[in-house]
Motif scaffolding. Sequence first.
Motif, mmCIF file in Angstrom:
data_model
loop_
_atom_site.group_PDB
_atom_site.id
_atom_site.type_symbol
_atom_site.label_atom_id
_atom_site.label_comp_id
_atom_site.label_asym_id
_atom_site.label_seq_id
_atom_site.Cartn_x
_atom_site.Cartn_y
_atom_site.Cartn_z
ATOM 1 N N ARG A 1 0.824 -1.206 0.000
ATOM 2 C CA ARG A 1 0.000 0.000 0.000
ATOM 3 C C ARG A 1 0.863 1.264 0.000
ATOM 4 O O ARG A 1 1.835 1.380 0.725
ATOM 5 N N GLY A 2 0.455 2.231 -0.834
ATOM 6 C CA GLY A 2 1.174 3.486 -0.937
ATOM 7 C C GLY A 2 2.274 3.480 -1.977
ATOM 8 O O GLY A 2 2.742 4.547 -2.382
ATOM 9 N N TYR A 3 2.705 2.288 -2.417
ATOM 10 C CA TYR A 3 3.769 2.158 -3.412
ATOM 11 C C TYR A 3 3.274 1.455 -4.678
ATOM 12 O O TYR A 3 3.513 1.926 -5.785
ATOM 13 N N ALA A 4 2.617 0.321 -4.517
ATOM 14 C CA ALA A 4 2.070 -0.391 -5.673
ATOM 15 C C ALA A 4 0.841 0.364 -6.183
ATOM 16 O O ALA A 4 0.074 0.913 -5.381
ATOM 17 N N PRO A 5 0.635 0.405 -7.499
ATOM 18 C CA PRO A 5 1.353 -0.296 -8.565
ATOM 19 C C PRO A 5 2.277 0.622 -9.373
ATOM 20 O O PRO A 5 2.400 0.471 -10.592
ATOM 21 N N GLU A 6 2.905 1.616 -8.719
ATOM 22 C CA GLU A 6 3.769 2.527 -9.465
ATOM 23 C C GLU A 6 4.874 1.743 -10.166
ATOM 24 O O GLU A 6 5.513 0.883 -9.573
ATOM 25 N N PRO A 7 5.143 2.035 -11.441
ATOM 26 C CA PRO A 7 6.094 1.237 -12.208
ATOM 27 C C PRO A 7 7.537 1.584 -11.881
ATOM 28 O O PRO A 7 7.850 2.662 -11.363
ATOM 29 N N ILE A 8 8.416 0.654 -12.223
ATOM 30 C CA ILE A 8 9.858 0.832 -12.104
ATOM 31 C C ILE A 8 10.436 0.689 -13.505
ATOM 32 O O ILE A 8 10.119 -0.272 -14.213
ATOM 33 N N PRO A 9 11.258 1.629 -13.949
ATOM 34 C CA PRO A 9 11.792 1.544 -15.311
ATOM 35 C C PRO A 9 12.706 0.332 -15.490
ATOM 36 O O PRO A 9 13.547 0.039 -14.639
ATOM 37 N N ILE A 10 12.503 -0.387 -16.592
ATOM 38 C CA ILE A 10 13.453 -1.420 -17.022
ATOM 39 C C ILE A 10 13.623 -1.256 -18.526
ATOM 40 O O ILE A 10 12.989 -0.414 -19.154
ATOM 41 N N GLY A 11 14.462 -2.076 -19.125
ATOM 42 C CA GLY A 11 14.666 -1.995 -20.557
ATOM 43 C C GLY A 11 13.419 -2.381 -21.336
ATOM 44 O O GLY A 11 12.529 -3.060 -20.827
ATOM 45 N N ASP A 12 13.360 -1.939 -22.568
ATOM 46 C CA ASP A 12 12.227 -2.259 -23.424
ATOM 47 C C ASP A 12 12.338 -3.705 -23.899
ATOM 48 O O ASP A 12 13.420 -4.180 -24.244
ATOM 49 N N GLY A 13 11.224 -4.399 -23.901
ATOM 50 C CA GLY A 13 11.232 -5.791 -24.314
ATOM 51 C C GLY A 13 9.825 -6.281 -24.561
ATOM 52 O O GLY A 13 8.865 -5.503 -24.543
ATOM 53 N N PRO A 14 9.656 -7.567 -24.776
ATOM 54 C CA PRO A 14 8.327 -8.109 -25.049
ATOM 55 C C PRO A 14 7.435 -8.024 -23.820
ATOM 56 O O PRO A 14 7.923 -8.024 -22.680
ATOM 57 N N PRO A 15 6.119 -7.968 -23.998
ATOM 58 C CA PRO A 15 5.221 -8.024 -22.832
ATOM 59 C C PRO A 15 5.436 -9.334 -22.080
ATOM 60 O O PRO A 15 5.455 -10.406 -22.693
#
Length: 741
Positions: free
Chosen positions: A378-392
Motif C-alpha cells: 500500500r502506498g507504493y504499488a502499482p507505481e512502475p519501475i523503469p526497465i529496458g524495453d522488451g516483449p510483454p
Amino acid sequence: MCRVDVRVGVRVEGVVQGVGFRPFVHGLATGLGLSGLVGNDAGGVFIEVEGAPDVVGRFLDGLRTRPPRLAVVERVTVRDLAAAGRDGFVIVGSDASGERRALVSSDSATCDDCLREMRDPADRRHGYAFINCTNCGPRFTIVRDVPYDRRNTTMAGFAMCGECAAEYEDPADRRFHAQPVCCPSCGPSLSVHPSGGDPLEAARSMLADGAVLAVKGLGGYHLAARAADGGAVGALRARKHREDKPFAVMVPDLAAARALCVLSGAEEALLTGPRRPIVLARRRPDADLADAVAPGNRSLGLMLPYTPLHHLLVTEPLVLTSGNVSDEPIAYRDADALERLGGIADGFLQHDRPIHTRTDDSVVRVFAGRTLPLRRSRGYAPEPIPIGDGPPLLACGAELKNTLCLARGGRAFVSHHIGDLENHETLRAFEEGIAHFRRLFDITPELLAHDPHPEYLSTKYALDQDLPSVAVQHHHAHIASCLADNGADGPVIGVAFDGTGYGTDGTLWGGEFLVADLRGFERAGHLEPVPLPGGAAAIREPWRMAAAYGVPDGLPVARRDDWPAVVRMARRGINAPLTSSMGRLFDAVAAVLGIRDRVNYEGQAAIELEQRADPAESGAYRASFSGAPSFVVRGRDLLDAVVADVGAGVPVPVIAARFHNGVAALIVDGASRVRETTGLATVALSGGVFQNMLLLDRAVSGLAGAGFDVLTHHRVPPNDGGISLGQAAVATARHRPRDAM
C-alpha cells in the motif's frame, strides 16, 4: 505588429489520472490566458493549447516542473498543430479507446485540507470517515479498470448528491473529478457489530474495555487492540496464532511516535508522507507498551493514520496488524472477514465501500538516509519501475513473500505483497492479481519468467501456461533486482545472501558471490556447503544447523535426545541436502548462543541474533578462503570462533557482534578476490540477509573503505519480494539485442 499564436498537442504520460492533473492543467492554462482543452484517455492525459509562443513555453515548463503532489510525470511529448483561434480552455470527456498505457496511482494518506474539514464542526463533512479529494484517498484499492473514472471504481454504486456533484464538476474545486468524492448524505457509512449505537463510539469503547477489534480499512481488515493493554495484546497473539513476531503500532500523531521511538528526520518524513508505510525505528527503553507487542526487539514498527477512519478511531497507540490467521492472506471481503476473523475479534468496525484489491501495509526501514523497503505494498504499488524495453511479459516471483511483475514498454509493474504461496487462498490471490494487473495495464504476456525450483507454486503456474518461459536462477534474480532498482545493467560483483534458493547444480544456494549482469551470471564463490538435516525441519529448528556444522556435543544446544540422530543424519547425508545458505549459518550461531533453537516465523533466529549484538563491539571473526578463481568461504571458521568465545565466557552480545562483523569482513574479502580477477569495482547487495541493518551497515562501510561502489535496494525489497522485478529484468535483457543495452 500583430501577435502570431501557436497551437500544440501535448501528451503527458505517467501517474496523471486520479491525482488532480486535469484541474491543474486547466488552472495553469487559464492563469496564463491560453485556450485549448485537456482530457483523459487510455494513454494518460491529452492536451491542446494555443497562445503566444513564449506563454506556451511557460505552460510546458509548468507541466514538467510543477505537477500536483501525487502526480508522477514520466514523459511529455509535444507536436505542432495548426492554430484554431478558439476561445477559453475546457476539460473534455474521457476517451477509453486505444492501447492502455495510463498509470494508476497508489493509495494516498488523507491530506491536511481534508483533515481540517473533517475536524471543523461547521463543515458538512465534519467527522466523516470517508472524506477525500484529488490530493488524497483511495486509488489502487478501489479501481476496477481504466481510465480511472468513477464508473470504473468501487464507488460506482454511490450516486453523488447535488452538493458533491457540483464540487465534482467544478474545475476550480479541490474535488474536481475526485472519483471517490462523497459526503455523509451520499457516500459509504460505518457500522459496528455486535454493538449498536454510534459505530465510532462503540468501537472506541470496545478497545478501551480490552477487546480485539476487526477494522475494515483501505486494503483489507486489520485486527486492533490497545498497545498498552497486555491482556488484549496477549489475547490477540493467542487467537491469531502469532507467538513472537512483532506487531505494528499505529499512533495518533508524530508526538506519540516520538514518545515510543527515537526517530531520524528521514523516518519522520516517511511516517508523515503520503505513502504512510510502517516504519521500523529504534524503540525507546521506556516506551509505554505491553511486552507482548514486540517481545525482545529493539525496533518497533510504527505508522500514523492514513485514512479518515483511522484519524477518528486512533486516540492512543493501537496494535494494528493484518486481519488474518498467520500465513493466510489479509481478509478484505466482508463475509469472508466475518467467517475467518470471527474466532479472533470480539467486534467488527465495518463500512460498505467495497475493496477491489486487498493490499497490506508497506514496511520500510531507513538506511543511509534512504528508504529500504521490506514489504512494498500500500502506498507504493502499482507505481512502475523503469526497465529496458522488451516483449510483454509476466514474472511470477518466488514462493515466499511473493510479488508478481508485469512488464511492457520499459515499465515494470511490481504488484502489492501477495504473501507465501503455501496455501490455496494465497495462490488464488496470486492468480487474481495477475488478472487484475493484466486488465489495468492492458498487458497480454508473450513471455513468462519464473524461478527454476520445480516445487514452487509460482513455477508450476508458469509452466502450466501455454507460453514461452524463461527460468531465472534465484540469486541471479536477486542481483538483477538490485540492478534494476538502481537503473544499472552491470556487470557487477553480486553478493546474494539469503535462506535458500535452487542452484544450478541442484543444491540449495544462499551464500553467493556472483559476477552478474542482467543477461547472465557466473558463480565466483560461495559459502562452503553443509548438510540441511531433515530438510525443511532444519529451517524450523535452527539447532539442527548447529549439529550440521559439527559443534561439540558438550554445548548446551546439544543436550537433547535427538541430537545424536541428527548428527548422524548430517554426516551420512540422509535426508540432508547440501546448502550454502548464509541464513542457515546465522541460525546455527543463534542456536549455539542459546538465543533461538526453534522458530515460529521466517528469519526469527537471525533477527533475534541481530537484536542481541552489541553495536559498539569492533572485533571480528575471520573466515578462510580456498580455491581460485572460484572460491569457497569456510563459514565453519566463524562458528568455531563463536564456540571458542562461548567456552571462554565472552558475553553473548559481544559474540553476536563479532559474528556480524566477521560476515561483513568476508563480504569485503570475497568481493576483493573477485575484483582481482575481473577488474569489477561495483558490488550489488541483495537477498533477505541484507534486511539486517547491523550487517548491511558494516558491509557497506567495509566495501566503501576498500574502494568499491555499492548498490543497495531502495524501491523494492532485498528479500524475495523483489525477485519478480529481477526475473522481469533478466527476461527482458535476454530478449533484446545486446547493443541495445
